[in-house]
Design a protein around this motif. Structure first.
Motif, mmCIF file in Angstrom:
data_model
loop_
_atom_site.group_PDB
_atom_site.id
_atom_site.type_symbol
_atom_site.label_atom_id
_atom_site.label_comp_id
_atom_site.label_asym_id
_atom_site.label_seq_id
_atom_site.Cartn_x
_atom_site.Cartn_y
_atom_site.Cartn_z
ATOM 1 N N LEU A 166 0.825 -1.206 0.000
ATOM 2 C CA LEU A 166 0.000 0.000 0.000
ATOM 3 C C LEU A 166 0.863 1.262 0.000
ATOM 4 O O LEU A 166 0.554 2.239 -0.683
ATOM 5 C CB LEU A 166 -0.939 -0.001 1.203
ATOM 6 C CG LEU A 166 -1.971 -1.132 1.233
ATOM 7 C CD1 LEU A 166 -2.772 -1.087 2.525
ATOM 8 C CD2 LEU A 166 -2.876 -1.080 0.020
ATOM 9 N N ALA A 219 -4.578 -3.463 -3.864
ATOM 10 C CA ALA A 219 -4.817 -2.672 -2.654
ATOM 11 C C ALA A 219 -5.852 -3.350 -1.768
ATOM 12 O O ALA A 219 -5.683 -3.441 -0.545
ATOM 13 C CB ALA A 219 -5.259 -1.257 -3.020
ATOM 14 N N ARG A 239 -5.243 -4.783 1.970
ATOM 15 C CA ARG A 239 -6.111 -4.366 3.074
ATOM 16 C C ARG A 239 -6.693 -5.585 3.779
ATOM 17 O O ARG A 239 -6.695 -5.660 5.011
ATOM 18 C CB ARG A 239 -7.251 -3.481 2.562
ATOM 19 C CG ARG A 239 -8.200 -3.050 3.671
ATOM 20 C CD ARG A 239 -9.520 -2.499 3.093
ATOM 21 N NE ARG A 239 -10.438 -2.123 4.144
ATOM 22 C CZ ARG A 239 -11.286 -2.971 4.739
ATOM 23 N NH1 ARG A 239 -11.324 -4.247 4.381
ATOM 24 N NH2 ARG A 239 -12.094 -2.553 5.692
ATOM 25 N N THR A 283 -9.708 1.498 -0.322
ATOM 26 C CA THR A 283 -8.890 1.031 -1.440
ATOM 27 C C THR A 283 -9.580 1.173 -2.795
ATOM 28 O O THR A 283 -9.138 0.593 -3.776
ATOM 29 C CB THR A 283 -8.494 -0.441 -1.220
ATOM 30 O OG1 THR A 283 -9.680 -1.232 -1.088
ATOM 31 C CG2 THR A 283 -7.629 -0.596 0.024
ATOM 32 N N LEU A 319 -7.071 5.900 -0.821
ATOM 33 C CA LEU A 319 -6.027 5.183 -0.100
ATOM 34 C C LEU A 319 -5.081 6.169 0.579
ATOM 35 O O LEU A 319 -4.769 6.026 1.757
ATOM 36 C CB LEU A 319 -5.250 4.256 -1.035
ATOM 37 C CG LEU A 319 -4.086 3.496 -0.406
ATOM 38 C CD1 LEU A 319 -4.556 2.610 0.740
ATOM 39 C CD2 LEU A 319 -3.364 2.670 -1.470
ATOM 40 N N PHE A 376 -4.476 6.219 4.660
ATOM 41 C CA PHE A 376 -3.253 5.494 5.012
ATOM 42 C C PHE A 376 -2.552 6.060 6.246
ATOM 43 O O PHE A 376 -1.921 5.323 6.998
ATOM 44 C CB PHE A 376 -2.294 5.507 3.812
ATOM 45 C CG PHE A 376 -1.133 4.571 3.940
ATOM 46 C CD1 PHE A 376 -1.306 3.208 3.764
ATOM 47 C CD2 PHE A 376 0.130 5.045 4.217
ATOM 48 C CE1 PHE A 376 -0.230 2.337 3.866
ATOM 49 C CE2 PHE A 376 1.212 4.181 4.324
ATOM 50 C CZ PHE A 376 1.029 2.818 4.145
#
Length: 143
Positions: free
Chosen positions: A44, A59, A63, A115, A121, A125
């Motif tokens: 990621l 992604a 996750r 995602t 994202l 994050f």
């Protein structure tokens, strides 16, 4: 945020070296879990930093791996297991309630990862980075 991504990638890179010579299977399991977390976080992080193109499928898989791993953290640390190569500080068990709070923050951060797009994202994050950093500051031995 760039600092968070860089820190997470550095933590992930160093994890493999620390596993050599570990004899306690419980400690090895914890270290393996942290390595898995580092790998998924690294996937990621590379997307967040623009080092690789955003890929919604990759992604989402990263996750999902993080959500599953985060749920396993408290159980793998519950028993006070040690090894000369362990990176867990005694504070994990001395402040068990605090450790669990930090683990729960990581669980929430992994579930909060968005995602569906690169922008989503990037926006979500930082919470993951903050949860990892907070736990490592108090409960992981420094190099």
């Amino acid at each position: 945020m760039r600092t968070s991504v860089t820190l997470l990638l550095a933590l992930a890179a160093g994890a493999g070296l620390a596993h050599e010579g570990v004899e306690n299977p419980a400690v090895m399991a914890r270290m393996g879990l942290m390595k898995d977390i580092g790998a998924a976080t690294g996937t990621l992080g590379e997307m967040v930093k623009g080092e690789v193109a955003f890929d919604a499928g990759r992604a989402a898989a990263a996750r999902a791996a993080l959500v599953e791993a985060a749920d396993r953290v408290p159980a793998l640390f519950e028993a006070r297991e040690s090894d000369p190569k362990s990176e867990a500080r005694p504070a994990v068990w001395e402040d068990w309630d605090g450790f669990v709070v930090r683990a729960e923050a990581m669980q929430a951060a992994t579930r909060g990862l968005e995602t569906g797009s690169a922008a989503a994202l990037r926006a979500s994050f930082a919470d993951l980075g903050a949860s990892c950093r907070a736990c490592h500051e108090d409960y992981r031995l420094k190099d």
